[in-house]
Write a protein that holds these residues in place. Sequence first.
Motif, PDB file in Angstrom:
ATOM      1  N   ALA A   1      37.948  64.732  12.692  1.00  0.00           N
ATOM      2  CA  ALA A   1      38.607  66.303  12.879  1.00  0.00           C
ATOM      3  C   ALA A   1      37.550  66.865  13.366  1.00  0.00           C
ATOM      4  CB  ALA A   1      39.211  66.882  11.440  1.00  0.00           C
ATOM      5  N   ALA A   2      36.420  67.012  13.084  1.00  0.00           N
ATOM      6  CA  ALA A   2      35.182  67.942  13.325  1.00  0.00           C
ATOM      7  C   ALA A   2      35.265  67.804  15.077  1.00  0.00           C
ATOM      8  CB  ALA A   2      34.504  68.011  12.816  1.00  0.00           C
ATOM      9  N   SER A   3      35.910  67.003  15.587  1.00  0.00           N
ATOM     10  CA  SER A   3      35.449  66.449  17.272  1.00  0.00           C
ATOM     11  C   SER A   3      33.702  66.414  17.561  1.00  0.00           C
ATOM     12  CB  SER A   3      36.440  67.206  17.742  1.00  0.00           C
ATOM     13  OG  SER A   3      37.154  66.889  17.871  1.00  0.00           O
ATOM     14  N   ALA A   4      33.316  66.739  17.070  1.00  0.00           N
ATOM     15  CA  ALA A   4      31.745  66.687  17.299  1.00  0.00           C
ATOM     16  C   ALA A   4      30.946  65.277  17.752  1.00  0.00           C
ATOM     17  CB  ALA A   4      30.811  67.776  15.928  1.00  0.00           C
TER      18      ALA A   4
ATOM     19  N   HIS B   1      30.878  58.951  15.913  1.00  0.00           N
ATOM     20  CA  HIS B   1      31.872  59.600  16.802  1.00  0.00           C
ATOM     21  C   HIS B   1      31.958  58.859  18.414  1.00  0.00           C
ATOM     22  CE1 HIS B   1      32.790  62.056  13.399  1.00  0.00           C
ATOM     23  NE2 HIS B   1      31.645  62.140  13.500  1.00  0.00           N
ATOM     24  N   ALA B   2      32.873  58.309  19.278  1.00  0.00           N
ATOM     25  CA  ALA B   2      32.319  57.688  20.354  1.00  0.00           C
ATOM     26  C   ALA B   2      32.354  58.816  21.176  1.00  0.00           C
ATOM     27  CB  ALA B   2      33.209  56.646  20.469  1.00  0.00           C
ATOM     28  N   MET B   3      33.450  60.004  21.298  1.00  0.00           N
ATOM     29  CA  MET B   3      33.251  60.242  22.029  1.00  0.00           C
ATOM     30  C   MET B   3      32.700  62.033  22.019  1.00  0.00           C
ATOM     31  SD  MET B   3      35.047  59.128  24.171  1.00  0.00           S
ATOM     32  CE  MET B   3      35.885  60.325  25.608  1.00  0.00           C
ATOM     33  N   PRO B   4      32.278  62.724  22.570  1.00  0.00           N
ATOM     34  CA  PRO B   4      31.913  64.252  22.470  1.00  0.00           C
ATOM     35  C   PRO B   4      32.665  64.942  21.932  1.00  0.00           C
ATOM     36  CG  PRO B   4      31.932  63.563  25.455  1.00  0.00           C
ATOM     37  CD  PRO B   4      31.445  62.590  24.561  1.00  0.00           C
ATOM     38  N   GLY B   5      31.667  66.213  21.609  1.00  0.00           N
ATOM     39  CA  GLY B   5      33.315  67.163  21.015  1.00  0.00           C
ATOM     40  C   GLY B   5      34.016  68.151  22.081  1.00  0.00           C
TER      41      GLY B   5
END
Length: 364
Positions: A269-272, A358-362
């Motif tokens: 949820a932090a998208s970090a 996390h695989a994707m950057p924020g």
Amino acid sequence: MRIARGLNRLFANLFRRQDADNSLDAEIRDYVEEQTKRLVDSGMPADKARRLVLVETGGIDSIKEGVRDVWIGRGIRTTADDVRFACRCLMRARGFATIVIATMALGMGATLTMFSLMRGVMWRPLPYPEPDRIVTIQVDARSVANAGAALGEVLDLKERSHSLEQVSMLDTGTATLTYRGESERVTHAGVSDNFLPLLGARPTLGRLLDSRLDNPKSAPSAILISGELWRRRFSSDPRVIGRTVRVDDQDVQIAGVLAADFRLFLPPAASAAEEIDVWFPFAMSPTRQYRGIPILARLRTGATLSEANAELQTIASQFQQEHPLYYAGATGWQAAQLDRELSNRLRFTAVRSRRQSHAMPGQS
């Protein structure tokens, strides 16, 4: 003595099976003869007496099977027989055996790989000081789960919470970094002053960020860079501190370089992104009109998670009473009429942080 006798019996049953069978035959014959003699002595003819004993006992073969079933090591012996039978079958069909063995190898390999991934993602502790005390604050607002916090809420939580300390935030995204005419896309994060100290981050060179020095007028004048960016773009030059680079349309100086192994492990949820290239000092403000800010904090010494959540619920109620237009009225974030229900205003929930990838950057 009982243990020694048991081991002797196990050894005999496994490795001297013929001797054990011969001994069993002798014991059964003696028993049948003894019972037959007893009946003959009572006046019964010998052939009829023997037939009656065999009927009552169920037959010699039945007795032998019953005894073998309770022998010590019976399970081991049966398993060994099954393995030998399976090997003989596989040797007769070698092509099929190859397929079976390859399938089993692939299955075991996939299982071990999955176990390793699960261990790395779910069971390893966070690589930060006292990881069990680190919590993320989930914010539900206006009927939206995980809506993120507003900056004013972060500031007030820092002042009012007695169960939490080092209440901090970050805002992540991507930007273009330009140095000596060469540009590249980088991940960046704007953070409050206590965010990196909360995670135990230490600079390899220079210092950490201080918004009073590095962001005096809501315009960053200094940044931190990652150890990887320092190696990649600056060839690990120790004289990098104080150099000017351009991030998007802002000229900033490099104040410090973080350790090369520092990573972010935050909930999805932090998208970090795990690897942040550039760190900005974030200008905090009391606004409540926009949300989406992830909050991280640490439980104070002696405070429990349930105590922190009870306090957070009280603080949420206080916010709603003090700022009714933002939480139930037409002002603020997501203020459509449908989102003004009394039961759907604001809720804070502290959740213990867990190590995740996390695989994707924020995204901003």
